[in-house]
Design an enzyme around this catalytic site. Structure first.
Site, PDB file in Angstrom:
ATOM      1  N   ASN A  13       5.026 -13.549  -0.269  1.00 39.18           N
ATOM      2  CA  ASN A  13       3.965 -12.658  -0.769  1.00 39.18           C
ATOM      3  C   ASN A  13       4.236 -12.543  -2.265  1.00 39.18           C
ATOM      4  O   ASN A  13       5.340 -12.137  -2.654  1.00 39.18           O
ATOM      5  CB  ASN A  13       4.134 -11.315  -0.055  1.00 39.18           C
ATOM      6  CG  ASN A  13       3.025 -10.312  -0.250  1.00 39.18           C
ATOM      7  OD1 ASN A  13       3.214  -9.164   0.100  1.00 39.18           O
ATOM      8  ND2 ASN A  13       1.887 -10.690  -0.794  1.00 39.18           N
ATOM      9  N   GLN A  46      -0.918  -9.595  -5.208  1.00 42.71           N
ATOM     10  CA  GLN A  46      -1.054  -8.253  -5.782  1.00 42.71           C
ATOM     11  C   GLN A  46      -0.464  -8.209  -7.200  1.00 42.71           C
ATOM     12  O   GLN A  46       0.399  -9.032  -7.547  1.00 42.71           O
ATOM     13  CB  GLN A  46      -0.318  -7.195  -4.923  1.00 42.71           C
ATOM     14  CG  GLN A  46      -1.059  -6.746  -3.683  1.00 42.71           C
ATOM     15  CD  GLN A  46      -0.840  -7.637  -2.474  1.00 42.71           C
ATOM     16  OE1 GLN A  46       0.235  -8.263  -2.316  1.00 42.71           O
ATOM     17  NE2 GLN A  46      -1.837  -7.727  -1.607  1.00 42.71           N
ATOM     18  N   CYS A  75       2.732  -1.178  -0.837  1.00 42.76           N
ATOM     19  CA  CYS A  75       2.961  -2.622  -0.677  1.00 42.76           C
ATOM     20  C   CYS A  75       4.456  -2.812  -0.439  1.00 42.76           C
ATOM     21  O   CYS A  75       5.261  -2.539  -1.346  1.00 42.76           O
ATOM     22  CB  CYS A  75       2.512  -3.375  -1.932  1.00 42.76           C
ATOM     23  SG  CYS A  75       2.881  -5.141  -1.888  1.00 42.76           S
ATOM     24  N   ASN A 170      -0.988   2.656   3.763  1.00 43.22           N
ATOM     25  CA  ASN A 170      -2.203   1.828   3.751  1.00 43.22           C
ATOM     26  C   ASN A 170      -2.558   1.500   5.193  1.00 43.22           C
ATOM     27  O   ASN A 170      -1.715   1.490   6.065  1.00 43.22           O
ATOM     28  CB  ASN A 170      -1.983   0.565   2.902  1.00 43.22           C
ATOM     29  CG  ASN A 170      -0.826  -0.282   3.411  1.00 43.22           C
ATOM     30  OD1 ASN A 170       0.002   0.165   4.203  1.00 43.22           O
ATOM     31  ND2 ASN A 170      -0.774  -1.520   2.971  1.00 43.22           N
ATOM     32  N   HIS A 172      -3.636  -0.287   8.759  1.00 45.92           N
ATOM     33  CA  HIS A 172      -3.371  -1.546   9.471  1.00 45.92           C
ATOM     34  C   HIS A 172      -3.975  -1.503  10.864  1.00 45.92           C
ATOM     35  O   HIS A 172      -3.931  -0.469  11.533  1.00 45.92           O
ATOM     36  CB  HIS A 172      -1.857  -1.774   9.585  1.00 45.92           C
ATOM     37  CG  HIS A 172      -1.212  -2.098   8.262  1.00 45.92           C
ATOM     38  ND1 HIS A 172      -1.067  -3.386   7.794  1.00 45.92           N
ATOM     39  CD2 HIS A 172      -0.725  -1.285   7.288  1.00 45.92           C
ATOM     40  CE1 HIS A 172      -0.500  -3.351   6.599  1.00 45.92           C
ATOM     41  NE2 HIS A 172      -0.289  -2.094   6.268  1.00 45.92           N
ATOM     42  N   GLU A 221      -4.790  -9.805   4.830  1.00 45.79           N
ATOM     43  CA  GLU A 221      -4.661  -8.566   4.072  1.00 45.79           C
ATOM     44  C   GLU A 221      -5.997  -8.090   3.486  1.00 45.79           C
ATOM     45  O   GLU A 221      -6.801  -8.894   2.995  1.00 45.79           O
ATOM     46  CB  GLU A 221      -3.671  -8.734   2.916  1.00 45.79           C
ATOM     47  CG  GLU A 221      -2.230  -8.778   3.360  1.00 45.79           C
ATOM     48  CD  GLU A 221      -1.280  -8.487   2.207  1.00 45.79           C
ATOM     49  OE1 GLU A 221      -1.683  -7.774   1.276  1.00 45.79           O
ATOM     50  OE2 GLU A 221      -0.146  -8.985   2.251  1.00 45.79           O
ATOM     51  N   ARG A 222      -6.192  -6.788   3.528  1.00 45.90           N
ATOM     52  CA  ARG A 222      -7.323  -6.170   2.813  1.00 45.90           C
ATOM     53  C   ARG A 222      -7.231  -6.562   1.343  1.00 45.90           C
ATOM     54  O   ARG A 222      -6.166  -6.448   0.735  1.00 45.90           O
ATOM     55  CB  ARG A 222      -7.236  -4.653   2.953  1.00 45.90           C
ATOM     56  CG  ARG A 222      -8.257  -3.872   2.185  1.00 45.90           C
ATOM     57  CD  ARG A 222      -8.119  -2.373   2.368  1.00 45.90           C
ATOM     58  NE  ARG A 222      -6.846  -1.848   1.856  1.00 45.90           N
ATOM     59  CZ  ARG A 222      -6.594  -0.540   1.765  1.00 45.90           C
ATOM     60  NH1 ARG A 222      -7.495   0.354   2.171  1.00 45.90           N
ATOM     61  NH2 ARG A 222      -5.427  -0.114   1.306  1.00 45.90           N
ATOM     62  N   CYS A 230       3.487  -9.868   4.824  1.00 42.95           N
ATOM     63  CA  CYS A 230       2.964  -8.548   4.451  1.00 42.95           C
ATOM     64  C   CYS A 230       3.986  -7.512   4.906  1.00 42.95           C
ATOM     65  O   CYS A 230       4.211  -7.372   6.117  1.00 42.95           O
ATOM     66  CB  CYS A 230       1.613  -8.309   5.119  1.00 42.95           C
ATOM     67  SG  CYS A 230       0.916  -6.677   4.784  1.00 42.95           S
ATOM     68  N   GLY A 231       4.614  -6.821   3.960  1.00 42.25           N
ATOM     69  CA  GLY A 231       5.692  -5.894   4.306  1.00 42.25           C
ATOM     70  C   GLY A 231       5.198  -4.696   5.100  1.00 42.25           C
ATOM     71  O   GLY A 231       5.730  -4.377   6.174  1.00 42.25           O
ATOM     72  N   THR A 232       4.163  -4.024   4.592  1.00 46.08           N
ATOM     73  CA  THR A 232       3.629  -2.878   5.341  1.00 46.08           C
ATOM     74  C   THR A 232       3.037  -3.356   6.654  1.00 46.08           C
ATOM     75  O   THR A 232       3.087  -2.648   7.669  1.00 46.08           O
ATOM     76  CB  THR A 232       2.549  -2.143   4.528  1.00 46.08           C
ATOM     77  OG1 THR A 232       1.580  -3.088   4.060  1.00 46.08           O
ATOM     78  CG2 THR A 232       3.153  -1.366   3.369  1.00 46.08           C
ATOM     79  N   GLY A 233       2.516  -4.597   6.653  1.00 51.05           N
ATOM     80  CA  GLY A 233       1.978  -5.159   7.895  1.00 51.05           C
ATOM     81  C   GLY A 233       3.062  -5.393   8.929  1.00 51.05           C
ATOM     82  O   GLY A 233       2.865  -5.157  10.128  1.00 51.05           O
TER      83      GLY A 233
HETATM   84  N1  LIG Z   1      -3.312  -5.638   1.006  1.00 48.49           N
HETATM   85  C1  LIG Z   1      -2.633  -4.344   1.193  1.00 48.49           C
HETATM   86  C2  LIG Z   1      -1.717  -4.056  -0.024  1.00 48.49           C
HETATM   87  C3  LIG Z   1      -0.528  -4.999  -0.090  1.00 48.49           C
HETATM   88  C4  LIG Z   1       0.317  -4.935   1.132  1.00 48.49           C
HETATM   89  C5  LIG Z   1       1.281  -6.104   1.359  1.00 48.49           C
HETATM   90  N2  LIG Z   1       1.286  -7.136   0.365  1.00 48.49           N
HETATM   91  C6  LIG Z   1       2.688  -5.583   1.661  1.00 48.49           C
HETATM   92  O1  LIG Z   1       3.670  -6.292   1.397  1.00 48.49           O
HETATM   93  O2  LIG Z   1       2.777  -4.457   2.214  1.00 48.49           O
HETATM   94  C7  LIG Z   1      -3.692  -3.245   1.295  1.00 48.49           C
HETATM   95  O3  LIG Z   1      -4.808  -3.449   0.820  1.00 48.49           O
HETATM   96  O4  LIG Z   1      -3.372  -2.191   1.870  1.00 48.49           O
END
Ligand SMILES: N[C@H](CCC[C@H](N)C(=O)O)C(=O)O
Length: 294
Positions: A13, A46, A75, A170, A172, A221-222, A230-233
């Site tokens: 990412n 990002q 993120c 954010n 999910h 990702e949004r 995607c970390g939060t994902g």
């Molecule tokens: N696209 C995500 C933001 C980046 C999250 C992702 N890159 C991570 O590592 O958490 C959103 O719109 O909420």
């Protein structure tokens, strides 16, 4: 305007990191989009911005803009790169830093082995805060929790995607699949991202359970499309898997760009923080002429 930047990546990412600790560039949405553009700009999923802490108990502020230029709440992969960045640039010598993000505050730790652990805070399940509008949807009970049957209007007809919904600051939506390699990420991802049940859109995770401590994950990702990780994902997917009764408290998440380790004691305390550990790499530094774009 000529801007110095650092290119970084966490499990594939990738990010453009900007230092606004000594003054702001005052970038517009279009200029963030330009920086993220892989043909006319630097190219990134990002843009991360480092700012001074707004209050004494914090060390920095951390802003995140998606490739589409929109500012978002959190993120995870970026947070790991953030803490490597502030150490490499000598902006701090503290092994653990507390950082304000749009969605709250997170704690970042640079480990001796070079991997980075981030306390991502507690997941949020409140539908209004997500935000998720369940109007017209009946939840389906699954493993002691629930999924929501999203109707997706595909060219071949309407299909139902049962998603678990959770916020890491954010939003999910997590869909269980048998095989991430054949999952319909490109077809279903955009439809889930923009589904009317998500007033602020949503990140769409496609989760394959390998066993109770290993999963494979792809995320559309949004505001960025499918990313290599995607970390939060990854946090949201493990939280959903634990709540659905399918995973143990510590899980290795294999993304296309690398491996993340997620730990959550949610089986005992839903308010427990989610801890994420993974790589953070500086790729190169540079300068770029950013055109005036309103
Ligand atoms: N696209 C995500 C933001 C980046 C999250 C992702 N890159 C991570 O590592 O958490 C959103 O719109 O909420």
């Amino acid at each position: 305007m000529r801007i110095p930047f650092t290119k970084m990546q966490g499990a594939g990412n990738d990010f453009v990191v900007l230092d606004e600790t000594r003054g702001r560039f005052g970038l517009s949405t279009a200029q963030y989009r330009f920086l993220a553009d892989r043909h006319f700009g630097v190219g990134a999923d990002q843009i991360l911005t480092v700012r001074p802490a707004p209050t004494p108990e914090l060390d920095f502020e951390y802003l995140i803009h998606n490739a589409d230029g929109g500012e978002v709440e959190n993120c995870g992969n970026g947070a790991r790169c953030f803490v490597r960045y502030v150490h490499e640039r000598g902006l701090t010598h503290k092994p653990t830093v507390r950082v304000k993000v749009h969605g709250g505050a997170i704690e970042l730790r640079l480990n001796a082995d070079g991997r980075v652990t981030v306390d991502m805070g507690a997941p949020v399940f409140d539908l209004e805060r997500l935000p998720f509008d369940p109007t017209g949807l009946q939840p389906q009970v699954s493993g002691g929790w629930q999924t929501w049957p999203l109707a997706l209007d595909l060219p071949a007809g309407v299909v139902t995607a049962p998603v678990a919904v959770v916020s890491m600051g954010n939003p999910h939506a997590v869909l269980l699949v048998d095989d991430v390699e054949t999952a319909p990420v490109a077809e279903w991802g955009p439809l889930i991202e923009r589904h009317p049940a998500f007033p602020k859109r949503v990140n769409a995770g496609f989760l394959q359970i390998v066993d109770r401590t290993q999963v494979k994950l792809r995320v559309y990702e949004r505001g960025a499309g499918e990313t290599l990780a995607c970390g939060t994902g990854a946090c949201a997917a493990v939280v959903a898997g634990i709540r659905l009764g399918l995973l143990d408290e510590q899980v290795d998440v294999q993304a296309r760009g690398g491996r993340l380790t997620i730990a959550w004691a949610g089986g005992r305390d839903l308010a427990a923080p989610v801890l994420m550990t993974g790589p953070a790499v500086t790729v190169f530094q540079g300068e770029i002429e950013v055109p005036e774009l309103a």
